[in-house]
Scaffold this active site. Structure first.
Site, mmCIF file in Angstrom:
data_model
loop_
_atom_site.group_PDB
_atom_site.id
_atom_site.type_symbol
_atom_site.label_atom_id
_atom_site.label_comp_id
_atom_site.label_asym_id
_atom_site.label_seq_id
_atom_site.Cartn_x
_atom_site.Cartn_y
_atom_site.Cartn_z
ATOM 1 N N ARG A 169 0.830 -1.211 0.000
ATOM 2 C CA ARG A 169 0.000 0.000 0.000
ATOM 3 C C ARG A 169 0.867 1.265 0.000
ATOM 4 O O ARG A 169 0.573 2.242 -0.678
ATOM 5 C CB ARG A 169 -0.874 -0.090 1.249
ATOM 6 C CG ARG A 169 -1.665 1.060 1.637
ATOM 7 C CD ARG A 169 -2.955 1.147 0.873
ATOM 8 N NE ARG A 169 -3.792 2.123 1.537
ATOM 9 C CZ ARG A 169 -3.500 3.404 1.601
ATOM 10 N NH1 ARG A 169 -2.430 3.882 1.018
ATOM 11 N NH2 ARG A 169 -4.301 4.237 2.246
ATOM 12 N N TYR B 101 -24.082 6.570 2.286
ATOM 13 C CA TYR B 101 -22.851 7.251 1.861
ATOM 14 C C TYR B 101 -23.131 8.271 0.760
ATOM 15 O O TYR B 101 -22.528 9.342 0.732
ATOM 16 C CB TYR B 101 -21.809 6.231 1.365
ATOM 17 C CG TYR B 101 -21.043 5.596 2.496
ATOM 18 C CD1 TYR B 101 -20.120 6.328 3.233
ATOM 19 C CD2 TYR B 101 -21.239 4.266 2.843
ATOM 20 C CE1 TYR B 101 -19.417 5.756 4.275
ATOM 21 C CE2 TYR B 101 -20.545 3.682 3.891
ATOM 22 C CZ TYR B 101 -19.634 4.432 4.605
ATOM 23 O OH TYR B 101 -18.937 3.875 5.648
HETATM 24 O O1 CP3 Z 1 -12.898 -7.495 4.088
HETATM 25 C C1 CP3 Z 1 -11.856 -7.388 3.425
HETATM 26 O O2 CP3 Z 1 -10.757 -7.663 3.891
HETATM 27 C C2 CP3 Z 1 -11.969 -7.023 1.946
HETATM 28 C C3 CP3 Z 1 -11.887 -5.659 1.638
HETATM 29 C C4 CP3 Z 1 -12.927 -4.658 2.132
HETATM 30 C C5 CP3 Z 1 -12.581 -3.292 2.311
HETATM 31 N N1 CP3 Z 1 -13.714 -2.607 2.601
HETATM 32 C C6 CP3 Z 1 -11.226 -2.745 2.159
HETATM 33 C C7 CP3 Z 1 -10.882 -1.464 2.824
HETATM 34 C C8 CP3 Z 1 -14.289 -4.786 2.411
HETATM 35 C C9 CP3 Z 1 -15.175 -6.033 2.438
HETATM 36 C C10 CP3 Z 1 -14.787 -3.477 2.681
HETATM 37 C C11 CP3 Z 1 -16.200 -3.203 2.970
HETATM 38 C C12 CP3 Z 1 -16.595 -1.874 3.476
HETATM 39 N N2 CP3 Z 1 -16.088 -0.653 3.118
HETATM 40 C C13 CP3 Z 1 -17.652 -1.665 4.391
HETATM 41 C C14 CP3 Z 1 -18.537 -2.751 4.962
HETATM 42 C C15 CP3 Z 1 -17.897 -3.521 6.038
HETATM 43 C C16 CP3 Z 1 -17.824 -2.846 7.376
HETATM 44 O O3 CP3 Z 1 -16.702 -2.795 7.913
HETATM 45 O O4 CP3 Z 1 -18.866 -2.427 7.905
HETATM 46 C C17 CP3 Z 1 -17.735 -0.276 4.634
HETATM 47 C C18 CP3 Z 1 -18.706 0.411 5.559
HETATM 48 C C19 CP3 Z 1 -16.746 0.354 3.803
HETATM 49 C C20 CP3 Z 1 -16.472 1.810 3.656
HETATM 50 C C21 CP3 Z 1 -15.084 2.144 4.088
HETATM 51 N N3 CP3 Z 1 -13.932 1.821 3.384
HETATM 52 C C22 CP3 Z 1 -14.675 2.866 5.250
HETATM 53 C C23 CP3 Z 1 -15.630 3.407 6.310
HETATM 54 C C24 CP3 Z 1 -13.277 2.949 5.227
HETATM 55 C C25 CP3 Z 1 -12.359 3.702 6.172
HETATM 56 C C26 CP3 Z 1 -12.250 3.110 7.475
HETATM 57 C C27 CP3 Z 1 -11.746 1.690 7.446
HETATM 58 O O5 CP3 Z 1 -12.573 0.815 7.698
HETATM 59 O O6 CP3 Z 1 -10.575 1.472 7.161
HETATM 60 C C28 CP3 Z 1 -12.834 2.246 4.085
HETATM 61 C C29 CP3 Z 1 -11.428 2.055 3.689
HETATM 62 C C30 CP3 Z 1 -10.949 0.670 3.488
HETATM 63 N N4 CP3 Z 1 -11.634 -0.303 2.851
HETATM 64 C C31 CP3 Z 1 -9.680 0.163 3.901
HETATM 65 C C32 CP3 Z 1 -9.642 -1.177 3.482
HETATM 66 C C33 CP3 Z 1 -8.492 -2.146 3.635
HETATM 67 C C34 CP3 Z 1 -8.578 0.952 4.594
HETATM 68 C C35 CP3 Z 1 -7.911 1.827 3.581
HETATM 69 C C36 CP3 Z 1 -6.417 1.853 3.658
HETATM 70 O O7 CP3 Z 1 -5.751 0.943 3.139
HETATM 71 O O8 CP3 Z 1 -5.920 2.814 4.205
#
Ligand code: CP3
Length: 340
Positions: free
Chosen positions: A38, A151
């Site tokens: 990343r 969202y």
């Molecule tokens: O589950 C997994 O490992 C697969 C990948 C995955 C991500 N997001 C990668 C991600 C999945 C299944 C999601 C789903 C997701 N994204 C949801 C539903 C699941 C839940 O936790 O309720 C939601 C609400 C989101 C929206 C989202 N994406 C948020 C609120 C954030 C920031 C906060 C956080 O959770 O990290 C993300 C970013 C995100 N999505 C990251 C990852 C690995 C972090 C980003 C980074 O690498 O800095």
């Protein structure tokens, strides 16, 4: 033929030689191997949109943690983007939509996603399947329409989701129109994930718990149900965080598995959801405890689900500052304690 199909068999309600286990949000965040990849890139979106790298981080938890499934590395927010509402992932803060949906004319400028818009996801799935080489199943996923809607209205996370909830009272027709567009976009998207190789699908309704029960039926479950009816190719898991009161209605969904968060009462869920597999539901904070404590809590959790088809998981995504060794210990504990 899959070498390890425990999750698929448990999802079908079959008895398995041990309880399968994976973790929501297992790909990324907690693993130094993820952060190394990343950090070489411009940001989260570049990783999501580069299929070879997305496949690599999808497989990392299978190799490093020993989970019984991979989940494709992507985000639920690719759907609003394919509909015409671009998101940004702000470092250490989370998602942000520069433009949001405020009025009906904003919806008119959106479209039902053309499934081919998300070809980078399907490409990542194809590469992952090839590289997994039948070791474990691959989970595809999408956000539930209500969570995606939130969202698109709020423009990011929120404590109350009051803008999204307000619209359900002030303009339910407009809400229905947008929710239907998201639903249709999601059906095409999931069908293409399955064509590319996803073995099982999970629908994340992360913000289910902010709605009153009546609104939850009308503005969330109705659309989830439409998706479940349209996806007949593979088993579906529905995870509605915080919606414990909706479990009796979720019996009627055309899905195999219901995900439980840690607030939900397992005995009640077992009773109410007799014909469904249950997934969950250890409090993610239990992984901040000692190994000894993790084992005790895991044992309690497994005992709670005993006698019912079960896929072990946390009650929500693993928190970013969790020690990967604790995650590994949890996974090993499930495997050890559930072997019959
Ligand atoms: O589950 C997994 O490992 C697969 C990948 C995955 C991500 N997001 C990668 C991600 C999945 C299944 C999601 C789903 C997701 N994204 C949801 C539903 C699941 C839940 O936790 O309720 C939601 C609400 C989101 C929206 C989202 N994406 C948020 C609120 C954030 C920031 C906060 C956080 O959770 O990290 C993300 C970013 C995100 N999505 C990251 C990852 C690995 C972090 C980003 C980074 O690498 O800095």
């Amino acid at each position: 033929m899959l070498k390890n199909d425990l999750i698929l068999r448990a999802a079908r309600g079959e008895k398995t030689e041990r309880t399968p286990v994976w973790l929501m949000r297992q790909a990324g965040r907690i693993l130094p191997e993820y952060r190394a990849i990343r950090n070489r890139l411009s940001g989260f979106k570049e990783l999501v949109e580069t299929p070879e790298l997305a496949a690599e981080v999808t497989i990392q938890p299978v190799d490093i943690l020993g989970v019984d499934a991979a989940i494709i590395f992507s985000d639920i927010l690719v759907i609003p983007e394919a509909m015409g509402l671009t998101y940004e992932m702000v470092e250490k803060k989370g998602p942000h939509f520069p433009k949001t949906v405020e009025k009906i004319s904003d919806i008119d400028s959106l479209k039902v996603a053309d499934p081919s818009d998300l070809s980078y996801v399907y490409e990542a799935i194809k590469i992952t399947k090839k590289e997994l080489n039948e070791r474990v199943p691959l989970i595809g996923f999408a956000g539930a329409p209500w969570t995606i809607f939130s969202y698109m209205i709020e423009g990011g996370g929120s404590k109350t989701f009051s803008k999204a909830r307000k619209l359900l009272y002030s303009n339910p027709e407009m809400a229905d129109k947008l929710l239907n567009m998201i639903t249709d976009s999601t059906i095409g998207y999931l069908k293409n994930q399955i064509k590319a190789g996803a073995d099982i699908i999970q629908i994340f309704d992360s913000w289910a718990g902010v709605l009153p029960p009546e609104h939850y039926s009308q503005f969330s479950l109705k659309y989830i149900s439409k998706i479940c009816q349209a996806i007949t190719e593979v088993p579906i898991t529905v995870f509605a965080k915080g919606a414990w009161w909706a479990l009796p209605e979720m019996v009627n969904l055309d899905c195999r598995t219901i995900g439980l968060d840690w607030n939900m009462d397992v005995a009640t869920a077992k009773n109410v959801l007799k014909d469904k597999t249950l997934q969950g539901n250890l409090d993610p904070c239990a992984l901040y405890g000692s190994n000894e404590l993790i084992k005790i809590e895991t044992k309690k959790m497994l005992k709670g689900f005993q006698g019912h088809p079960h896929i072990a998981n946390l009650g929500h995504g693993v928190y970013p500052d969790t020690d990967p060794n604790k995650v590994k210990y949890f996974i090993e504990s499930v495997k050890e304690l559930s072997t019959s």
